[in-house]
Design an enzyme around this catalytic site. Structure first.
Site, PDB file in Angstrom:
ATOM      1  CB  THR A   1      -2.952   4.164   0.717  1.00 19.88           C
ATOM      2  OG1 THR A   1      -2.765   5.013  -0.414  1.00 19.88           O
ATOM      3  CG2 THR A   1      -4.273   3.444   0.587  1.00 19.88           C
TER       4      THR A   1
ATOM      5  CG  LEU B   1      -2.108  -0.896   1.315  1.00 17.02           C
ATOM      6  CD1 LEU B   1      -2.817  -0.729   2.661  1.00 17.02           C
ATOM      7  CD2 LEU B   1      -3.081  -0.649   0.177  1.00 17.02           C
ATOM      8  CG  ASP B   2       0.667   4.213  -3.079  1.00 16.25           C
ATOM      9  OD1 ASP B   2       1.506   3.392  -3.485  1.00 16.25           O
ATOM     10  OD2 ASP B   2      -0.164   4.771  -3.818  1.00 16.25           O
ATOM     11  NE  ARG B   3       5.945   7.775   5.103  1.00 13.54           N
ATOM     12  CZ  ARG B   3       7.142   8.241   5.438  1.00 13.54           C
ATOM     13  NH1 ARG B   3       8.050   8.433   4.509  1.00 13.54           N
ATOM     14  NH2 ARG B   3       7.426   8.510   6.692  1.00 13.54           N
TER      15      ARG B   3
END
Length: 259
Positions: free
Chosen positions: A76, A72-74
């Site tokens: 998110t 997951l993106d930082r």
């Protein structure tokens, strides 16, 4: 296959500042957590000074090694899957690659989104000068699709930039592919950027959300993930709530809900 609906514990949700992760599901092979916004999944050259990572924090919390099945993106938040062996992680990763895992996100976006639709828009890989320095450049655009559904619209009677009021929509997003920043870039493509997106979003809307609602996170959470258990072959569904700051923002927007 039978669906397993899993209970959600809220006991630790507000406690991640103390590096305690909320475990949403766990068996002898797999563990799923509710990743808080702002936490990196693992060590990255993007931020060499960061000392808190989901992999190490979960390993220390459970007392055993864990292997991330996806990313997951930082900024998110939401459901993040790990396994206790590299083989199980690879099996889950294979399901991801073959589009056999169901993922649901919720996002708050700029403007009124009506009804539902599908975004079918190929994305070029966005290279990071540090993190992607060893990757092959000049890849062709990759096929990417996202289904979006309008959940609730809001209108705050305050001007923002060229707009006479601040309009928002809570949307449900179902990506069938997992390209880098796919949801953030797809929502920009249809001119409904996600609130709090400092890379692809609307700076004036972000400033308004900060000034009026004290919101400075990304309004994007992975709220459900379904997959076939690699060992038991049963369908597992893991649920999570939107992160605390996003839920707080929606609570403050509730009086401005429109039909």
């Amino acid at each position: 296959m039978a669906e397993t609906q899993l209970p959600i514990s809220n006991d630790l949700r507000e406690n991640h500042g103390g590096n305690v992760l909320n475990v949403l599901y766990q068996d002898e092979y797999i563990v799923a957590i509710d990743k808080p916004p702002g936490m990196l999944v693992h060590r990255s050259p993007i931020d060499k000074h960061e000392t808190v990572f989901a992999v190490q924090t979960l390993r220390d919390q459970l007392g055993k090694h864990v292997y991330p099945a996806h990313r997951l993106d930082r900024p998110t938040s939401g459901v993040l899957l790990f396994s206790f062996s590299s083989d199980i992680a690879a099996a889950l990763g294979k399901q991801m690659m073959e589009k056999q895992i169901g993922k649901t996100y919720h996002a708050l976006v700029r403007g009124f989104v009506h009804n539902s639709g599908m975004i079918d828009y190929a994305l070029k890989y966005r290279y990071d000068k540090i993190a992607d320095k060893h990757k092959r450049p000049q890849q062709p655009p990759q096929q990417a699709t996202t289904v979006y559904e309008s959940v609730q619209r809001f209108e705050v009677p305050e001007p923002v930039g060229k707009y006479q009021s601040a309009r928002y929509t809570l949307v449900r997003l179902l990506p069938s592919t997992g390209r880098k920043h796919q949801l953030r870039r797809h929502m920009v493509h249809i001119r409904h950027p996600i609130i709090g997106d400092t890379t692809h979003g609307d700076g004036k809307q972000n400033k308004f959300a900060k000034a009026h609602f004290n919101f400075s996170n990304l309004a994007l959470s992975c709220t459900q993930m379904g997959f076939t258990h690699p060992v038991h072959q049963k369908w597992i569904t893991v649920n999570s709530e939107m992160h605390h700051e996003m839920r707080k923002l929606l609570d403050e927007l509730a009086p401005f809900a429109v039909g």
